[in-house]
Design an enzyme around this catalytic site. Structure first.
Site, PDB file in Angstrom:
ATOM      1  N   PHE A   6      48.300  82.471   4.341  1.00  0.00           N
ATOM      2  CA  PHE A   6      47.873  81.096   4.601  1.00  0.00           C
ATOM      3  C   PHE A   6      46.592  80.716   3.866  1.00  0.00           C
ATOM      4  O   PHE A   6      46.158  79.557   3.909  1.00  0.00           O
ATOM      5  CB  PHE A   6      47.702  80.865   6.115  1.00  0.00           C
ATOM      6  CG  PHE A   6      46.698  81.769   6.804  1.00  0.00           C
ATOM      7  CD1 PHE A   6      45.341  81.470   6.802  1.00  0.00           C
ATOM      8  CD2 PHE A   6      47.120  82.919   7.462  1.00  0.00           C
ATOM      9  CE1 PHE A   6      44.426  82.292   7.442  1.00  0.00           C
ATOM     10  CE2 PHE A   6      46.209  83.750   8.108  1.00  0.00           C
ATOM     11  CZ  PHE A   6      44.859  83.434   8.101  1.00  0.00           C
ATOM     12  N   ARG A  44      32.875  80.022  20.639  1.00  0.00           N
ATOM     13  CA  ARG A  44      34.253  80.522  20.503  1.00  0.00           C
ATOM     14  C   ARG A  44      35.080  80.183  21.753  1.00  0.00           C
ATOM     15  O   ARG A  44      36.238  79.791  21.660  1.00  0.00           O
ATOM     16  CB  ARG A  44      34.263  82.042  20.264  1.00  0.00           C
ATOM     17  CG  ARG A  44      33.669  82.482  18.938  1.00  0.00           C
ATOM     18  CD  ARG A  44      34.515  82.183  17.742  1.00  0.00           C
ATOM     19  NE  ARG A  44      35.816  82.827  17.778  1.00  0.00           N
ATOM     20  CZ  ARG A  44      36.712  82.727  16.789  1.00  0.00           C
ATOM     21  NH1 ARG A  44      36.447  81.989  15.709  1.00  0.00           N
ATOM     22  NH2 ARG A  44      37.870  83.328  16.867  1.00  0.00           N
ATOM     23  N   ARG A  84      40.384  72.699  21.205  1.00  0.00           N
ATOM     24  CA  ARG A  84      41.728  72.714  20.614  1.00  0.00           C
ATOM     25  C   ARG A  84      42.780  72.410  21.679  1.00  0.00           C
ATOM     26  O   ARG A  84      43.763  71.697  21.425  1.00  0.00           O
ATOM     27  CB  ARG A  84      41.994  74.069  19.953  1.00  0.00           C
ATOM     28  CG  ARG A  84      41.190  74.269  18.659  1.00  0.00           C
ATOM     29  CD  ARG A  84      41.177  75.726  18.253  1.00  0.00           C
ATOM     30  NE  ARG A  84      40.599  75.943  16.926  1.00  0.00           N
ATOM     31  CZ  ARG A  84      40.298  77.142  16.437  1.00  0.00           C
ATOM     32  NH1 ARG A  84      40.518  78.235  17.171  1.00  0.00           N
ATOM     33  NH2 ARG A  84      39.780  77.266  15.236  1.00  0.00           N
ATOM     34  N   ASN A 101      43.374  72.759  13.206  1.00  0.00           N
ATOM     35  CA  ASN A 101      42.936  73.014  14.579  1.00  0.00           C
ATOM     36  C   ASN A 101      41.496  72.577  14.838  1.00  0.00           C
ATOM     37  O   ASN A 101      40.796  73.151  15.679  1.00  0.00           O
ATOM     38  CB  ASN A 101      43.176  74.481  14.945  1.00  0.00           C
ATOM     39  CG  ASN A 101      42.506  75.418  13.974  1.00  0.00           C
ATOM     40  OD1 ASN A 101      41.730  74.992  13.122  1.00  0.00           O
ATOM     41  ND2 ASN A 101      42.775  76.703  14.105  1.00  0.00           N
ATOM     42  N   GLU A 151      27.883  82.784   6.939  1.00  0.00           N
ATOM     43  CA  GLU A 151      28.456  81.426   6.939  1.00  0.00           C
ATOM     44  C   GLU A 151      27.358  80.353   6.975  1.00  0.00           C
ATOM     45  O   GLU A 151      27.469  79.324   6.300  1.00  0.00           O
ATOM     46  CB  GLU A 151      29.395  81.261   8.139  1.00  0.00           C
ATOM     47  CG  GLU A 151      30.681  82.089   8.008  1.00  0.00           C
ATOM     48  CD  GLU A 151      31.545  82.078   9.256  1.00  0.00           C
ATOM     49  OE1 GLU A 151      32.527  82.838   9.286  1.00  0.00           O
ATOM     50  OE2 GLU A 151      31.255  81.315  10.200  1.00  0.00           O
TER      51      GLU A 151
HETATM   52  N1  UDP Z   1      45.252  79.706   9.998  1.00  0.00           N
HETATM   53  C1  UDP Z   1      46.496  79.233   9.586  1.00  0.00           C
HETATM   54  N2  UDP Z   1      47.595  80.008   9.816  1.00  0.00           N
HETATM   55  C2  UDP Z   1      47.521  81.227  10.409  1.00  0.00           C
HETATM   56  C3  UDP Z   1      46.268  81.697  10.824  1.00  0.00           C
HETATM   57  C4  UDP Z   1      45.143  80.917  10.600  1.00  0.00           C
HETATM   58  O1  UDP Z   1      46.582  78.138   9.045  1.00  0.00           O
HETATM   59  O2  UDP Z   1      48.558  81.887  10.577  1.00  0.00           O
HETATM   60  C5  UDP Z   1      44.055  78.895   9.733  1.00  0.00           C
HETATM   61  C6  UDP Z   1      43.551  78.133  10.952  1.00  0.00           C
HETATM   62  O3  UDP Z   1      43.042  76.883  10.510  1.00  0.00           O
HETATM   63  C7  UDP Z   1      42.432  79.044  11.459  1.00  0.00           C
HETATM   64  C8  UDP Z   1      41.873  79.593  10.150  1.00  0.00           C
HETATM   65  O4  UDP Z   1      43.002  79.765   9.318  1.00  0.00           O
HETATM   66  O5  UDP Z   1      41.480  78.340  12.216  1.00  0.00           O
HETATM   67  C9  UDP Z   1      41.118  80.889  10.263  1.00  0.00           C
HETATM   68  O6  UDP Z   1      41.916  81.809  10.978  1.00  0.00           O
HETATM   69  P1  UDP Z   1      41.285  82.706  12.136  1.00  0.00           P
HETATM   70  O7  UDP Z   1      42.279  83.749  12.482  1.00  0.00           O
HETATM   71  O8  UDP Z   1      39.922  83.172  11.713  1.00  0.00           O
HETATM   72  O9  UDP Z   1      41.191  81.683  13.375  1.00  0.00           O
HETATM   73  P2  UDP Z   1      39.931  81.034  14.132  1.00  0.00           P
HETATM   74  O10 UDP Z   1      38.807  82.030  14.085  1.00  0.00           O
HETATM   75  O11 UDP Z   1      39.609  79.746  13.412  1.00  0.00           O
HETATM   76  O12 UDP Z   1      40.423  80.770  15.528  1.00  0.00           O
HETATM   77 MG    MG Z   2      37.982  83.004  12.387  1.00  0.00          MG
END
Ligand code: UDP
Ligand code: MG
Length: 158
Positions: free
Chosen positions: A59, A87, A104, A114, A128
């Site tokens: 992705f 978080r 979310r 999201n 970051e």
């Molecule tokens: N994402 C996506 N497809 C997936 C996993 C993640 O589009 O299968 C995107 C989504 O926008 C997510 C970001 O990539 O917020 C970063 O992924 P992470 O697993 O770090 O999730 P987060 O920490 O944002 O909850």
């Molecule tokens: Mg993340």
């Protein structure tokens, strides 16, 4: 228990849907301190660095494209255990599965679009924040007058 700073991004869908104020208000109302904020169309290279840990994932290209397709709001938030607090407020990555009461869970329906990003640990927060705010000159050190009402200062900010 430690005072931390964390990077939050209000993603393109949050800006396009007019949810910047709604989401920012949640963080303010929670008691997190806003120490930096900018709205910008960041170049893809900014998100290539930001999502470097996901580089090998399928992705990743779509994610970089989505994030650089439209303006994003970058925030630096400060508070005791701010990383974990943010978080928790964000909810699960898949907005359809995110618990009601989370950003979310209350405001979104998509896995990828999201609404919000939050750093997932002290090391990622440091890198970051540096990616979006450069050196500390872009971050304001200030003391809200509400601080002694938000915290028990003797116990939590000693
Ligand atoms: N994402 C996506 N497809 C997936 C996993 C993640 O589009 O299968 C995107 C989504 O926008 C997510 C970001 O990539 O917020 C970063 O992924 P992470 O697993 O770090 O999730 P987060 O920490 O944002 O909850
Ligand atoms: Mg993340």
């Amino acid at each position: 228990m430690a005072v931390q700073r964390t990077l939050v991004l209000l993603k393109p869908d949050a800006v396009q849907r007019g949810l910047v104020g709604t989401i920012l208000a949640r963080f303010e109302h929670k008691g997190l301190k806003l120490v930096a904020m900018k709205l910008r169309s960041f170049p893809a290279s900014t998100f290539e660095r930001h999502y470097e840990p996901h580089k090998a994932k399928p992705f990743y290209p779509g994610l970089v494209k989505y994030m650089s397709s439209s303006p994003v709001v970058a925030l630096a938030l400060e508070g005791v255990d701010a990383i974990e607090v943010v978080r928790g407020m964000m909810g699960a990555t898949n907005s359809r599965k995110a618990a009601p009461g989370t950003i979310r869970g209350d405001l979104g329906m998509s896995f990828s679009n999201n609404l919000v990003h939050g750093s997932d640990g002290p090391e990622s927060a440091a890198s970051e924040l540096a990616n979006f705010f450069g050196d500390c000159a872009e971050v304001c050190n200030w003391t809200p007058i509400s601080t002694p009402w938000i915290y028990n200062v003797a116990e939590e900010l000693a």
